[in-house]
Design a protein around this motif. Structure first.
Motif, PDB file in Angstrom:
ATOM      1  N   MET A   1     -65.243  31.781 -32.378  1.00 32.88           N
ATOM      2  CA  MET A   1     -65.136  30.859 -33.509  1.00 32.88           C
ATOM      3  C   MET A   1     -65.229  29.420 -33.003  1.00 32.88           C
ATOM      4  N   GLN A   2     -65.950  28.594 -33.740  1.00 36.83           N
ATOM      5  CA  GLN A   2     -66.055  27.175 -33.406  1.00 36.83           C
ATOM      6  C   GLN A   2     -64.969  26.389 -34.154  1.00 36.83           C
ATOM      7  N   ILE A   3     -64.268  25.547 -33.406  1.00 34.49           N
ATOM      8  CA  ILE A   3     -63.212  24.716 -33.983  1.00 34.49           C
ATOM      9  C   ILE A   3     -63.488  23.265 -33.605  1.00 34.49           C
ATOM     10  N   LEU A   4     -63.502  22.389 -34.588  1.00 29.32           N
ATOM     11  CA  LEU A   4     -63.717  20.961 -34.375  1.00 29.32           C
ATOM     12  C   LEU A   4     -62.401  20.229 -34.621  1.00 29.32           C
ATOM     13  N   ILE A   5     -61.996  19.399 -33.667  1.00 27.94           N
ATOM     14  CA  ILE A   5     -60.753  18.645 -33.771  1.00 27.94           C
ATOM     15  C   ILE A   5     -61.071  17.155 -33.843  1.00 27.94           C
ATOM     16  N   ILE A   6     -60.440  16.485 -34.791  1.00 28.48           N
ATOM     17  CA  ILE A   6     -60.668  15.055 -34.987  1.00 28.48           C
ATOM     18  C   ILE A   6     -59.347  14.315 -34.805  1.00 28.48           C
ATOM     19  N   HIS A   7     -59.333  13.363 -33.881  1.00 27.48           N
ATOM     20  CA  HIS A   7     -58.177  12.478 -33.705  1.00 27.48           C
ATOM     21  C   HIS A   7     -58.678  11.169 -33.135  1.00 27.48           C
ATOM     22  N   GLN A   8     -58.248  10.072 -33.740  1.00 29.58           N
ATOM     23  CA  GLN A   8     -58.718   8.751 -33.326  1.00 29.58           C
ATOM     24  C   GLN A   8     -58.469   8.510 -31.836  1.00 29.58           C
ATOM     25  N   ASN A   9     -57.353   9.033 -31.331  1.00 29.76           N
ATOM     26  CA  ASN A   9     -57.013   8.867 -29.916  1.00 29.76           C
ATOM     27  C   ASN A   9     -56.793  10.249 -29.289  1.00 29.76           C
ATOM     28  N   PHE A  10     -57.828  11.082 -29.371  1.00 26.30           N
ATOM     29  CA  PHE A  10     -57.729  12.451 -28.875  1.00 26.30           C
ATOM     30  C   PHE A  10     -57.201  12.468 -27.438  1.00 26.30           C
ATOM     31  N   PRO A  11     -56.274  13.410 -27.092  1.00 21.84           N
ATOM     32  CA  PRO A  11     -55.871  14.570 -27.885  1.00 21.84           C
ATOM     33  C   PRO A  11     -54.741  14.308 -28.885  1.00 21.84           C
ATOM     34  N   GLY A  12     -53.949  13.242 -28.687  1.00 25.20           N
ATOM     35  CA  GLY A  12     -52.878  12.954 -29.634  1.00 25.20           C
ATOM     36  C   GLY A  12     -51.984  14.159 -29.861  1.00 25.20           C
ATOM     37  N   GLN A  13     -51.774  14.495 -31.136  1.00 24.47           N
ATOM     38  CA  GLN A  13     -50.911  15.636 -31.477  1.00 24.47           C
ATOM     39  C   GLN A  13     -51.541  16.990 -31.136  1.00 24.47           C
ATOM     40  N   TYR A  14     -52.794  16.990 -30.697  1.00 22.98           N
ATOM     41  CA  TYR A  14     -53.465  18.246 -30.332  1.00 22.98           C
ATOM     42  C   TYR A  14     -53.457  18.477 -28.812  1.00 22.98           C
ATOM     43  N   LYS A  15     -52.609  17.769 -28.114  1.00 21.10           N
ATOM     44  CA  LYS A  15     -52.546  17.836 -26.647  1.00 21.10           C
ATOM     45  C   LYS A  15     -52.333  19.256 -26.144  1.00 21.10           C
ATOM     46  N   HIS A  16     -51.505  20.016 -26.813  1.00 24.42           N
ATOM     47  CA  HIS A  16     -51.218  21.379 -26.389  1.00 24.42           C
ATOM     48  C   HIS A  16     -52.021  22.412 -27.186  1.00 24.42           C
ATOM     49  N   LEU A  17     -52.218  22.135 -28.476  1.00 22.48           N
ATOM     50  CA  LEU A  17     -52.902  23.103 -29.331  1.00 22.48           C
ATOM     51  C   LEU A  17     -54.364  23.283 -28.935  1.00 22.48           C
ATOM     52  N   ALA A  18     -55.064  22.194 -28.626  1.00 23.91           N
ATOM     53  CA  ALA A  18     -56.494  22.305 -28.305  1.00 23.91           C
ATOM     54  C   ALA A  18     -56.744  23.199 -27.095  1.00 23.91           C
ATOM     55  N   PRO A  19     -56.070  22.983 -25.945  1.00 21.46           N
ATOM     56  CA  PRO A  19     -56.288  23.896 -24.806  1.00 21.46           C
ATOM     57  C   PRO A  19     -55.862  25.335 -25.096  1.00 21.46           C
ATOM     58  N   ALA A  20     -54.816  25.494 -25.932  1.00 21.38           N
ATOM     59  CA  ALA A  20     -54.379  26.852 -26.274  1.00 21.38           C
ATOM     60  C   ALA A  20     -55.446  27.590 -27.078  1.00 21.38           C
ATOM     61  N   LEU A  21     -56.146  26.887 -27.939  1.00 26.68           N
ATOM     62  CA  LEU A  21     -57.238  27.499 -28.700  1.00 26.68           C
ATOM     63  C   LEU A  21     -58.397  27.885 -27.782  1.00 26.68           C
ATOM     64  N   VAL A  22     -58.640  27.055 -26.768  1.00 31.15           N
ATOM     65  CA  VAL A  22     -59.664  27.394 -25.767  1.00 31.15           C
ATOM     66  C   VAL A  22     -59.271  28.683 -25.053  1.00 31.15           C
ATOM     67  N   GLU A  23     -57.993  28.789 -24.677  1.00 24.52           N
ATOM     68  CA  GLU A  23     -57.509  29.971 -23.966  1.00 24.52           C
ATOM     69  C   GLU A  23     -57.637  31.233 -24.822  1.00 24.52           C
ATOM     70  N   GLN A  24     -57.594  31.069 -26.152  1.00 23.27           N
ATOM     71  CA  GLN A  24     -57.772  32.220 -27.038  1.00 23.27           C
ATOM     72  C   GLN A  24     -59.230  32.664 -27.132  1.00 23.27           C
ATOM     73  N   GLY A  25     -60.125  31.889 -26.545  1.00 24.25           N
ATOM     74  CA  GLY A  25     -61.531  32.264 -26.528  1.00 24.25           C
ATOM     75  C   GLY A  25     -62.400  31.520 -27.515  1.00 24.25           C
ATOM     76  N   HIS A  26     -61.842  30.542 -28.221  1.00 26.76           N
ATOM     77  CA  HIS A  26     -62.614  29.777 -29.199  1.00 26.76           C
ATOM     78  C   HIS A  26     -63.428  28.684 -28.502  1.00 26.76           C
ATOM     79  N   GLN A  27     -64.526  28.305 -29.131  1.00 27.69           N
ATOM     80  CA  GLN A  27     -65.278  27.115 -28.725  1.00 27.69           C
ATOM     81  C   GLN A  27     -64.647  25.928 -29.437  1.00 27.69           C
ATOM     82  N   VAL A  28     -64.098  24.997 -28.661  1.00 24.60           N
ATOM     83  CA  VAL A  28     -63.365  23.877 -29.238  1.00 24.60           C
ATOM     84  C   VAL A  28     -64.090  22.577 -28.909  1.00 24.60           C
TER      85      VAL A  28
END
Length: 412
Positions: A1-28
């Motif tokens: 699954m492809q997941i797109l994350i938007i944050h003005q100062n990435f990673p911001g609040q996605y600091k932990h969630l984004a890598p965890a989604l990668v570990e689940q096998g998603h394209q982030v």
């Protein structure tokens, strides 16, 4: 699954969630203006976009905030179209919409599910707008109109979003129905394995001074030193606090800019304004025990929390700071303002002590009492960490719940 994350100062609040989604096998992926060329961060593909124009000088002041968001949204939209032609087709869009970027992304990918990070809805109630009489808005009627326009960014995203996520009940409660019912309250999470007590911690202040747990250290933190986070209230209590605690070292962390609220008069900073206000009430000898560290690396911040004998946290009814929960995780004894967002974490005489935001004498009295009572500080610090472990722990609670939320969003 492809997941797109938007944050003005990435990673911001996605600091932990984004890598965890990668570990689940998603394209982030993340669209961000912070990089100039395509690169990778912890498995996340960072895709650049550029903001090509500035805000208008003559625009009505009530529309200035919305215009900056539309400018960002337009730039993000145009780059999204270009990346779509190259094969980007996300199933899910996760976005902090506070700066406007995802405003038009459902026009690019109408079938994608969008989950937005709901940080705050701007209320025009007296408790929010005129909480602090010193900065009271004189014309409440026009202020309500201004805030209605400022909330247009929220409203436009509500129409496009499929669900929301908010870190605290207080922040979620500011959003109106019907969208409030679509907001899940899940905190970003505190890494309690990293942020923990350390009896051997050392905080280096200068070449001549390092502080440890053996020192009486009082700490105060803002991202930027400003009234929204109670800097003025703390500074006005500081002369009496220094006199009451002749051996205390007071350490302040924070920048000179403005994160929230009004700007200081031209050419000045809130930091210096309140130093100037109280400096003649403090002897040179006592002032030598006050240390401004500015902005520091995270390991310095962590050492600061670990040597803190008393951490003072003050805030308007606003977004709850990560630093409060991190101080609790480090088992610091907390003295905090009795304001709405704080009450979710600090239960008076259980996980910390509460004090009136505006009562400097009460702050000094309660701080002095806590510093005289090591058993109480230890009890409060341990209870504070236990509460964070149970409620805000990243790995056992918050991150798994966030991943469940993304899965539910996908299934909508």
């Amino acid at each position: 699954m492809q997941i797109l994350i938007i944050h003005q100062n990435f990673p911001g609040q996605y600091k932990h969630l984004a890598p965890a989604l990668v570990e689940q096998g998603h394209q982030v992926f993340s669209l961000t203006p912070k990089v100039e060329k395509r690169t990778v961060w912890k498995g996340v593909q960072l895709l650049p976009y550029k903001i090509s124009r500035a805000s208008s000088k003559e625009i009505h002041p009530w529309l200035a905030d919305l215009e900056t968001k539309v400018i960002r949204a337009d730039a993000c939209y145009r780059q999204a179209l270009a990346w779509k032609e190259k094969g980007l087709n996300p199933d899910v869009i996760l976005a902090h919409h506070g700066w406007g970027e995802p405003m038009f992304l459902k026009d690019v990918w109408p079938d994608a599910k969008m989950g937005i990070y709901c940080e705050l809805y701007h209320l025009d109630s007296g408790e929010s707008v005129n909480f602090d009489p010193e900065f009271e808005t004189k014309d409440l009627r026009s202020n309500a109109l201004r805030l209605r326009l400022r909330n247009l960014n929220n409203t436009l995203h509500f129409e496009a979003a499929d669900a929301g996520i908010s870190p605290t009940e207080f922040q979620a409660s500011t959003f109106p129905e019907p969208f409030r019912s679509d907001i899940s309250v899940i905190h970003d999470g505190i890494d309690t394995e990293l942020v923990k007590p350390n009896p051997d911690a050392v905080l280096k202040i200068s070449d001549d001074l390092s502080l440890t747990r053996d020192d009486e250290v009082i700490t105060f933190i803002n991202r930027n030193l400003e009234p929204y986070r109670g800097y003025h209230a703390f500074m006005r209590a500081l002369p009496k606090l220094l006199k009451a605690r002749p051996n205390a070292q007071v350490v302040l962390l924070g920048g000179d800019e403005v994160s929230y609220g009004s700007k200081p008069p031209a050419g000045k900073t809130w930091k210096q304004i309140y130093i100037d206000e109280v400096r003649d009430q403090i002897s040179d000898e006592d002032w030598a025990r006050v240390h401004y560290l500015g902005r520091v690396p995270y390991d310095t911040f962590l050492a600061m929390m670990q040597v803190s004998r008393l951490h003072i946290y003050l805030t308007y009814p606003f977004v709850l700071s990560w630093s409060l929960l991190e101080a609790m995780s480090a088992e610091a004894a907390i003295l905090a303002s009795d304001t709405a967002p704080v009450l979710e974490a600090i239960r008076d005489d259980e996980t910390g002590m509460l004090t009136d935001f505006f009562d400097g004498d009460a702050l000094v009295e309660k701080a002095n009492a806590l510093l005289e009572d090591p058993d109480k500080r230890a009890r409060l610090g341990k209870a504070a960490r236990e509460f964070v472990l149970k409620t805000y722990d990243l790995k056992t609670h918050c991150l798994p719940t966030q991943l469940e939320w993304v899965a539910k969003l996908t299934a909508k």
